[in-house]
Motif scaffolding. Structure first.
Motif, mmCIF file in Angstrom:
data_model
loop_
_atom_site.group_PDB
_atom_site.id
_atom_site.type_symbol
_atom_site.label_atom_id
_atom_site.label_comp_id
_atom_site.label_asym_id
_atom_site.label_seq_id
_atom_site.Cartn_x
_atom_site.Cartn_y
_atom_site.Cartn_z
ATOM 1 N N VAL A 63 39.957 46.744 16.808
ATOM 2 C CA VAL A 63 40.620 45.555 17.418
ATOM 3 C C VAL A 63 41.499 46.406 18.566
ATOM 4 N N ASP A 64 41.431 45.646 19.642
ATOM 5 C CA ASP A 64 42.547 46.381 20.685
ATOM 6 C C ASP A 64 43.256 45.311 21.161
ATOM 7 N N GLY A 65 43.155 44.139 20.880
ATOM 8 C CA GLY A 65 44.063 43.002 21.464
ATOM 9 C C GLY A 65 44.626 42.256 20.444
ATOM 10 N N PHE A 66 45.138 41.148 20.646
ATOM 11 C CA PHE A 66 45.963 40.233 19.361
ATOM 12 C C PHE A 66 44.993 39.722 18.467
ATOM 13 N N PHE A 67 43.658 39.330 18.875
ATOM 14 C CA PHE A 67 42.935 38.638 17.865
ATOM 15 C C PHE A 67 41.685 39.422 17.295
ATOM 16 N N THR A 68 41.711 38.995 16.271
ATOM 17 C CA THR A 68 40.357 39.747 15.427
ATOM 18 C C THR A 68 39.369 38.817 15.401
ATOM 19 N N SER A 69 38.230 39.053 14.841
ATOM 20 C CA SER A 69 36.893 38.532 14.787
ATOM 21 C C SER A 69 37.227 36.916 14.082
ATOM 22 N N TYR A 70 38.237 36.876 13.126
ATOM 23 C CA TYR A 70 38.451 35.798 12.435
ATOM 24 C C TYR A 70 39.197 34.505 13.275
ATOM 25 N N SER A 71 39.673 34.898 14.420
ATOM 26 C CA SER A 71 40.524 33.947 15.115
ATOM 27 C C SER A 71 39.518 33.147 15.894
ATOM 28 N N PRO A 72 39.744 31.772 16.109
ATOM 29 C CA PRO A 72 39.016 30.853 16.646
ATOM 30 C C PRO A 72 39.511 31.309 18.319
ATOM 31 N N TYR A 73 40.468 31.894 18.674
ATOM 32 C CA TYR A 73 40.735 32.066 20.046
ATOM 33 C C TYR A 73 40.353 33.322 20.698
ATOM 34 N N VAL A 74 39.614 34.189 19.875
ATOM 35 C CA VAL A 74 39.056 35.532 20.420
ATOM 36 C C VAL A 74 38.234 35.251 21.403
ATOM 37 N N ASP A 75 38.299 36.293 22.649
ATOM 38 C CA ASP A 75 37.247 36.039 23.789
ATOM 39 C C ASP A 75 36.191 36.950 23.495
ATOM 40 N N SER A 76 35.101 36.794 22.892
ATOM 41 C CA SER A 76 34.179 37.781 22.387
ATOM 42 C C SER A 76 33.373 38.705 23.656
ATOM 43 N N GLY A 77 33.990 37.945 24.980
ATOM 44 C CA GLY A 77 33.301 38.835 25.869
ATOM 45 C C GLY A 77 34.235 39.801 26.340
ATOM 46 N N LYS A 137 42.844 38.678 28.876
ATOM 47 C CA LYS A 137 42.267 39.453 29.986
ATOM 48 C C LYS A 137 43.411 40.435 30.659
ATOM 49 N N ILE A 138 44.679 39.529 30.706
ATOM 50 C CA ILE A 138 45.861 40.305 31.234
ATOM 51 C C ILE A 138 46.364 41.541 30.315
ATOM 52 N N VAL A 139 46.320 41.052 29.029
ATOM 53 C CA VAL A 139 46.890 42.101 28.329
ATOM 54 C C VAL A 139 45.911 43.355 28.243
ATOM 55 N N ALA A 140 44.562 43.134 28.491
ATOM 56 C CA ALA A 140 43.574 44.173 28.391
ATOM 57 C C ALA A 140 43.727 45.312 29.409
ATOM 58 N N GLU A 141 44.505 44.621 30.830
ATOM 59 C CA GLU A 141 44.923 45.691 31.896
ATOM 60 C C GLU A 141 46.134 46.370 31.641
ATOM 61 N N ASP A 142 47.159 45.210 31.167
ATOM 62 C CA ASP A 142 48.523 45.726 31.135
ATOM 63 C C ASP A 142 48.715 46.582 29.831
ATOM 64 N N VAL A 143 48.262 46.606 28.782
ATOM 65 C CA VAL A 143 48.205 47.212 27.487
ATOM 66 C C VAL A 143 49.587 47.429 27.017
ATOM 67 N N PRO A 144 50.205 46.140 26.519
ATOM 68 C CA PRO A 144 51.712 46.384 26.384
ATOM 69 C C PRO A 144 51.831 46.703 24.793
ATOM 70 N N MET A 145 50.854 46.392 24.184
ATOM 71 C CA MET A 145 50.958 46.387 22.587
ATOM 72 C C MET A 145 49.696 46.518 22.284
ATOM 73 N N PRO A 146 48.809 47.584 22.321
ATOM 74 C CA PRO A 146 47.236 47.684 21.891
ATOM 75 C C PRO A 146 47.217 47.841 20.319
ATOM 76 N N SER A 147 46.294 47.100 19.869
ATOM 77 C CA SER A 147 46.193 47.100 18.521
ATOM 78 C C SER A 147 44.857 48.090 17.974
ATOM 79 N N ILE A 148 44.827 48.558 16.943
ATOM 80 C CA ILE A 148 44.121 49.714 16.517
ATOM 81 C C ILE A 148 42.769 49.321 15.835
ATOM 82 N N TYR A 149 43.133 48.629 14.440
ATOM 83 C CA TYR A 149 42.052 48.314 13.766
ATOM 84 C C TYR A 149 42.671 47.033 12.806
ATOM 85 N N ALA A 150 41.751 46.235 12.192
ATOM 86 C CA ALA A 150 42.242 45.324 11.173
ATOM 87 C C ALA A 150 41.548 45.624 10.005
#
Length: 536
Positions: A344-358, A492-505
């Motif tokens: 994972v490198d964003g705020f949502f894992t695959s379990y979230s209904p809001y994750v953008d799989s793209g 998409k913004i967070v992917a560019e700004d990388v304020p708080m990257p996640s590593i794994y879940a």
């Protein structure tokens, strides 16, 4: 500063449960008393139920234990839908006035019915600053309460709450909100207490009252028999439970070391665990999965390891991107977690209904990291301190891998271990360079956490006006398609700004002895049907 620290502590409660499990020091042989002639189920947990107080549960185990005595209005299940518990339904026509219909058969163990008066009485206690409920902030959306979820000084009634009849009440929110968010923030976190038992106790004395130490009037499927905080909790079935008496006679929670969870599943001393609150060591996964008579389930990825980046220290987005590119997430998941997790490198894992799989996780690319550092003018002689929560050997090993990855890319890092209180203080005060902590977000209502980590006053020093606009829109939007759109834009913004990257879940393992029927170890909804559990 204290308010920010308290909020971060609350947000990290779920994570605290998981992490403290790895560091628990309970080695006692003290055990619950079990009558072998009765139907008994023993559940292993790796974190102590610190309190039985339904107004302020601390951690997952306390929440599970208190929820067996005091039902929430509704409870979430593993399919992320809400199931009726004390309430038959919660309805709204305008997304601002919500009608709560209580189960008319619900009653207390003293024989009295559970009424709307009890529910309103509980709301008032939760909103009383003298009670200082852990979850008061969840009620800040209700009209008549301040931004911390408390009644303003001099007020005794909550203007947004109205009794309709003995089994019906309405709640008006300050702004429109979705039914799911209302159910998650209000429905799940209100554990109704009996007005008759507590009406004469001064609010400032509620938490220390005899009732909160050993609740004697409850409405759930089980009644308390014995409680030894760091060792066990013993329950007996509530024969008059309004949803139907349990088929079990006794239910025990045993506080154990993670390795003891594995060994006692094998020996039969415990029948099951709670995946994220009865942690089985990753090293034992294969052994547990191979045990005869034990059924296992791989839980969804919920608990995520986040890297906090202090933007006073790392102000350039290219430098933060370089940190993300430099980390070999795949190696951590495949080698350290043995595949029991996801990158994972964003705020949502695959379990979230809001994750953008793209939006795909950043690939490991140390050369790209080096190039970005060079473009940004990174000072190769600079050393960053990576502060890591102590007590979790897996997290510590992951931090060592990250430090080596960053060093290979040209970022010097030294690791500093810290306890939870110290680490939270450092993060809130922005007195750190990099920090690693676990965060578990409720998939259906991530906004409180996301807003804390990205909005004004966040613990990273991050600021983006476009993000603030999206957070504000998410706070009032009730159209689910638009909510998903806003979260997609945010990712998409967070992917560019990388304020708080996640590593794994991580994916926690659940296990249950096949002699137990009707029970499935899971982090959401495990006890919704506990009265239907049985043993062979």
């Amino acid at each position: 500063m204290k308010a920010r620290s308290k909020l971060l502590t609350i947000i990290l409660i779920a994570a605290l449960t998981v992490l403290s499990a790895c560091g628990t020091t309970n080695t006692t042989t003290e055990q619950p008393k079990t009558d072998t002639s009765k139907k008994v189920v023993n559940i292993g947990v790796t974190y102590s139920p610190n309190t039985l107080n339904p107004l302020s549960p601390v951690g997952l185990v306390s929440s599970y234990v208190t929820g067996l005595m005091f039902l929430p209005l509704v409870e979430i299940d593993e399919d992320l839908t809400f199931k009726p518990m004390l309430a038959d339904s919660i309805e709204t026509k305008d997304n601002q006035t919500f009608t709560i219909n209580l189960n008319k058969d619900a009653k207390w163990t003293d024989g009295n019915p559970v009424t709307a008066d009890d529910v309103i009485f509980t709301f008032k206690l939760m909103a009383n600053p003298k009670v200082a409920s852990t979850y008061a902030y969840m009620y800040a959306i209700i009209e008549g309460l301040d931004d911390a979820g408390y009644l303003p000084e001099g007020k005794e009634d909550i203007s947004g709450i109205t009794k309709v009849d003995d089994h019906t009440l309405t709640i008006k929110t300050k702004a429109p909100t979705t039914l799911s968010i209302f159910q998650d923030s209000i429905g799940r976190y209100l554990l109704t207490v009996p007005q008759s038992a507590l009406k004469d106790v001064a609010p400032e004395n509620i938490n220390k009252s005899e009732f909160m130490q050993k609740p004697s009037v409850t409405n759930g499927p089980f009644k308390l028999v014995e409680y030894s905080r760091d060792h066990y909790v013993t329950f007996e079935a509530n024969a008059d439970y309004f949803k139907g008496a349990s088929k079990l006679n006794q239910l025990n929670f045993k506080v154990l070391q993670p390795t003891a969870i594995s060994s006692q599943l094998q020996s039969g001393e415990i029948d099951m665990n709670i995946p994220s609150a009865g942690v089985i060591p990753i090293a034992d996964y294969d052994k547990i999965k191979g045990l005869q008579g034990i059924k296992t389930t791989d839980g969804p990825a919920i608990a995520t390891q986040f890297m906090y980046i202090n933007e006073k220290t790392v102000p350039d987005a290219k430098q933060r991107q370089a940190i993300s590119y430099a980390i070999n997430r795949e190696m951590i998941v495949n080698n350290l977690l043995k595949g029991s997790g996801e990158v994972v490198d964003g705020f949502f894992t695959s379990y979230s209904p809001y994750v953008d799989s793209g939006i795909k996780p950043v690939a490991y690319d140390p050369e790209k990291a080096k190039s970005l550092l060079q473009e940004s003018g990174w000072d190769a002689g600079k050393t960053l301190t990576l502060t890591v929560l102590s007590g979790d050997s897996t997290l510590e090993q992951a931090a060592n891998i990250m430090a080596e990855n960053l060093k290979a890319a040209g970022i010097n890092v030294k690791i500093q271990m810290a306890d939870l209180a110290t680490l939270i203080d450092k993060i809130v005060a922005l007195d750190y360079d990099l920090g690693i902590l676990t965060v578990s977000m409720v998939p259906v209502n991530p906004l409180p956490d996301v807003a804390y980590f990205l909005g004004e006053g966040n613990p990273n020093g991050y600021s983006n006006p476009e993000v603030n606009k999206l957070l504000a829109s998410l706070g009032t939007e009730v159209d689910e398609s638009k909510i998903k759109q806003y979260y997609s834009e945010l990712q998409k913004i967070v992917a560019e700004d990388v304020p708080m990257p996640s590593i794994y879940a991580t994916r926690p393992l659940g296990a249950v002895n096949e002699r137990v029927s009707g029970a499935t170890p899971k982090d959401f909804g495990m006890f919704n049907n506990v009265n239907e559990w049985d043993v062979k």
